[in-house]
Design a protein around this motif. Sequence first.
Motif, short mmCIF file in Angstrom:
data_model
loop_
_atom_site.label_atom_id
_atom_site.label_comp_id
_atom_site.label_asym_id
_atom_site.label_seq_id
_atom_site.Cartn_x
_atom_site.Cartn_y
_atom_site.Cartn_z
N ARG A 274 0.80 -1.22 0.00
CA ARG A 274 0.00 0.00 0.00
C ARG A 274 0.84 1.27 0.00
O ARG A 274 0.30 2.37 0.07
CB ARG A 274 -0.91 0.01 1.23
CG ARG A 274 -2.03 -1.00 1.16
CD ARG A 274 -2.70 -1.26 2.50
NE ARG A 274 -2.69 -0.13 3.40
CZ ARG A 274 -2.93 -0.24 4.71
NH1 ARG A 274 -3.18 -1.43 5.24
NH2 ARG A 274 -2.94 0.82 5.48
N GLY A 275 2.14 1.16 -0.05
CA GLY A 275 2.97 2.36 0.01
C GLY A 275 3.07 2.88 1.43
O GLY A 275 3.34 2.13 2.35
N ALA A 276 2.84 4.17 1.62
CA ALA A 276 2.91 4.78 2.94
C ALA A 276 1.74 5.73 3.13
O ALA A 276 1.21 6.29 2.17
CB ALA A 276 4.23 5.52 3.12
N SER A 277 1.33 5.91 4.37
CA SER A 277 0.24 6.83 4.67
C SER A 277 0.43 7.45 6.04
O SER A 277 1.00 6.83 6.94
CB SER A 277 -1.11 6.12 4.59
OG SER A 277 -1.22 5.13 5.60
N LEU A 278 -0.04 8.68 6.18
CA LEU A 278 -0.05 9.40 7.44
C LEU A 278 -1.48 9.87 7.69
O LEU A 278 -2.18 10.28 6.75
CB LEU A 278 0.88 10.61 7.40
CG LEU A 278 2.35 10.35 7.10
CD1 LEU A 278 3.08 11.68 6.90
CD2 LEU A 278 2.99 9.55 8.21
N GLN A 279 -1.92 9.84 8.94
CA GLN A 279 -3.26 10.30 9.26
C GLN A 279 -3.27 11.00 10.62
O GLN A 279 -2.53 10.61 11.53
CB GLN A 279 -4.26 9.14 9.30
CG GLN A 279 -5.71 9.60 9.50
CD GLN A 279 -6.67 8.44 9.62
OE1 GLN A 279 -6.62 7.67 10.56
NE2 GLN A 279 -7.58 8.33 8.65
N ASP B 239 4.92 0.49 3.84
CA ASP B 239 5.26 -0.82 3.27
C ASP B 239 6.63 -0.74 2.59
O ASP B 239 7.06 0.33 2.14
CB ASP B 239 4.23 -1.24 2.22
CG ASP B 239 2.90 -1.60 2.83
OD1 ASP B 239 2.83 -1.67 4.07
OD2 ASP B 239 1.94 -1.83 2.08
N ALA B 240 7.30 -1.90 2.50
CA ALA B 240 8.58 -1.97 1.81
C ALA B 240 8.76 -3.37 1.26
O ALA B 240 8.19 -4.33 1.75
CB ALA B 240 9.73 -1.61 2.76
N ALA B 241 9.58 -3.48 0.20
CA ALA B 241 9.85 -4.78 -0.40
C ALA B 241 11.20 -4.73 -1.10
O ALA B 241 11.65 -3.67 -1.56
CB ALA B 241 8.76 -5.16 -1.40
N SER B 242 11.84 -5.87 -1.21
CA SER B 242 13.10 -5.96 -1.94
C SER B 242 12.84 -5.98 -3.44
O SER B 242 11.72 -6.27 -3.88
CB SER B 242 13.87 -7.22 -1.52
OG SER B 242 13.12 -8.38 -1.87
N GLY C 249 7.46 -6.15 3.82
CA GLY C 249 6.98 -5.94 5.18
C GLY C 249 6.15 -4.68 5.31
O GLY C 249 6.03 -3.87 4.38
N ARG C 250 5.56 -4.52 6.47
CA ARG C 250 4.73 -3.36 6.79
C ARG C 250 4.98 -2.97 8.24
O ARG C 250 5.01 -3.82 9.13
CB ARG C 250 3.25 -3.67 6.57
CG ARG C 250 2.30 -2.52 6.93
CD ARG C 250 0.88 -2.85 6.52
NE ARG C 250 0.80 -3.05 5.06
CZ ARG C 250 -0.22 -3.65 4.45
NH1 ARG C 250 -1.23 -4.10 5.16
NH2 ARG C 250 -0.21 -3.79 3.14
N VAL C 251 5.13 -1.67 8.47
CA VAL C 251 5.36 -1.14 9.81
C VAL C 251 4.32 -0.06 10.07
O VAL C 251 4.02 0.76 9.19
CB VAL C 251 6.78 -0.55 9.94
CG1 VAL C 251 6.98 0.07 11.32
CG2 VAL C 251 7.83 -1.63 9.70
N GLY C 252 3.76 -0.05 11.27
CA GLY C 252 2.79 0.97 11.63
C GLY C 252 2.96 1.43 13.07
O GLY C 252 3.45 0.68 13.92
N ALA C 253 2.57 2.66 13.33
CA ALA C 253 2.64 3.22 14.68
C ALA C 253 1.51 4.23 14.85
O ALA C 253 1.08 4.87 13.88
CB ALA C 253 3.98 3.89 14.94
N SER C 254 1.00 4.36 16.07
CA SER C 254 -0.08 5.31 16.32
C SER C 254 0.00 5.82 17.75
O SER C 254 0.55 5.17 18.65
CB SER C 254 -1.45 4.67 16.08
OG SER C 254 -1.70 3.64 17.02
N VAL D 111 5.00 -6.38 10.46
CA VAL D 111 4.88 -7.70 9.85
C VAL D 111 5.89 -7.77 8.72
O VAL D 111 5.95 -6.87 7.87
CB VAL D 111 3.45 -7.94 9.31
CG1 VAL D 111 3.35 -9.35 8.73
CG2 VAL D 111 2.42 -7.73 10.39
N ALA D 112 6.67 -8.83 8.69
CA ALA D 112 7.65 -9.01 7.62
C ALA D 112 7.63 -10.46 7.16
O ALA D 112 7.42 -11.38 7.98
CB ALA D 112 9.05 -8.63 8.10
N GLU D 113 7.84 -10.67 5.87
CA GLU D 113 7.83 -12.02 5.31
C GLU D 113 8.99 -12.20 4.35
O GLU D 113 9.28 -11.31 3.53
CB GLU D 113 6.51 -12.28 4.59
CG GLU D 113 6.30 -13.73 4.19
CD GLU D 113 4.88 -13.99 3.73
OE1 GLU D 113 4.02 -14.28 4.58
OE2 GLU D 113 4.65 -13.87 2.51
#
Length: 690
Positions: A155-160, A176-179, A186-191, A212-214
């Motif tokens: 999904r790229g990145a988002s700020l809210q 989100d990030a990928a090789s 993977g995906r990283v989130g914080a709130s 989450v990373a795979e």
Amino acid sequence: MSALLAAPASAQQAVPDARTLDTVEVVAPRRPLASFPGAVTVIDGETLRAGQRQVNLSEALARVPGISVLDRQNYAQDLQLQSRGFGARSTFGIRGIRLVVDGIPASAADGQGQAATFPLDALDRIEVLRGPLALQYGNAAGGAIVAATDLERLRGASLQAWGGDHGSFRLSAVADAASDDGRWRGRVGASRFRTDGEREHSAAQRTQFDAVAEWAPREGERLRLVLNSLSQPDTQDPLGLDRAGLRADAHGTDAVALRFDTRKRIENHQAGLRWQRDYAPGREFWIGGYRIERDALQYLALPVAAQTAPGSAGGVIDLGRQSTGIDAGHRWRGARGAFALGVELARLDEDRRGYENFVGDRLGVRGRLRRDERNRISDRELYAIGDYAPAPGWTVLGAARHARLDFRSDDRYFAPGNGDDGGAADYRETSAAVGVARAFAHGEAFASVGRGFETPTATELAYRADGSAGFNRELRPARFDTAELGLRWRYGGGRFSVAAYRVEGEHEIVPADSRGGRASFANAGRTRRDGIELGLDGAWGEQWRYAVAANWIDARFEQSFAYRVQGATRTVAAGNRVPGVPRADGYAEIAWRSREGALAAALEGRFSDRIAVDDRNTDAVAGNARYALRLEWRPRNARGWRGFARIDNLFDRDYVGSVIVNEGNARYFEPGAGRGFTLGLAWDAVPRAD
């Protein structure tokens, strides 16, 4: 812990714009099924976030058939979720429903769960299962809520950011990030969330982090890592109101909460790792493990005399819990079916201490030690699940699980009038279910039957029915026989689903007493739940959509029973309603979107019938209807920007959001929120597709 049964595919979607799945998946042995023989609903990630505050799971689950959401407006106790009436006994957290996030249980080995750990910003779908086949998740009678992140769709990145009444705001970020070769992603989130609360003494703050990373080192092999962290350092607890207090101020706070400064501190951190390999055609195995650490410090409102009485645990609970688990299994797949066999091992270590909530004349401060014990739960479970397609359009699904749970409590606090309050209990339980589905041109019919169980949690065993501290040796596991019959139908641009069920229970666990934030539990006799749940959603033309979810349930004690509370015997008559369960409730929504997609609006309605507050049915909460208006917009020439606004409780109705079942001081009522305004703005690095 893996979820055995999951996600609906051909199932009815209870929300507009929900993603249509073409298959049903079995989450542990991932296996597409043509039809799923049970009640199940999927909510996609866009619907989770569209015009929502993303603070509570209740925002999305209110629209799921079979699910009742009672919002306490009390972040110290979490919201109350019910599935077909299970979970109503909970004075805090989630009972009777198994919670799983990306393969990691948000429910501990004893069945106690916390919905606040769901990272709503980052999830791509939530799957809600009810009925007998959901019992195969294990130690939960009401079903399972399974949340998942789909790393195949970055999904790229988002700020809210949003702000609202009572000093409320929330900031969040997801990336989100990928090789380049696609082998890892993977995906990283914080709130960060904060509110002063509508009621006096109801302020809260919450910080969350999830990742989450795979990694796929080769074809058919995957390694997934899941991390989640939640921190609520200082969460005030306004407690409930009695009938007189509710009449005096529908949004008030009882003075006892202020005197004892009732509050809670929560730290919850978890990690999980899962390896899955397809090593041959039709052959697959997996192994995973997880660790959950949870610490809670809670200040209660108990009279000083009660805190100093012999056998008392005081008025402060200092709790540390560490859960560790392993899940491993193997799946065989053939042309017409599949079979999986697996094992789950879990251990919960709990250090529970109690202190007086006063020092001298000062209240609301930690005083002398009154309780010190170590509790251990060992859980060993073996499960099997298989599906078979005997003919085109037919699916048969069966599952069985055998569980062995050992509870041990070692008392380390001894004083005059306070002997050894330790104890032990061993449970050996087996659950099994079978269902059949028949697909036809525009839908499918299904039927299922099963037998499940639910053991007491460590907290429910911590106090005897009379409220005294010590291992509740008399509390027994509950058993349930369930049958359901249902239909899913597609028509034009819409879907319709209906399910009817009966649940017969034995030794159901019920609150015996609840005072000042602490509860004790007992077993009821026989219970029965008869219910019907209905879901409907669809479109009028290109711009209008609608959704309806409705529940009717008759939950009663079929057999009289008695237990002792505060030295007196309480008798519950046969035929009384199970408290905390609304006889009927529902959700309705009508939504509009402009032709170019830049503007959207929706009117939401939530409805609830009366709710009995105690097992003797001496009082009840009146039914209510409340509405909300939401708006969403995306400026045409502002790439990536979007915004939303909400007005909740549009007509500013006074209502009771939840009840504290069998509250010993008659402070049953937890007021709902009045009219509230929210305004939010977000930016996406990669604009979402309409």
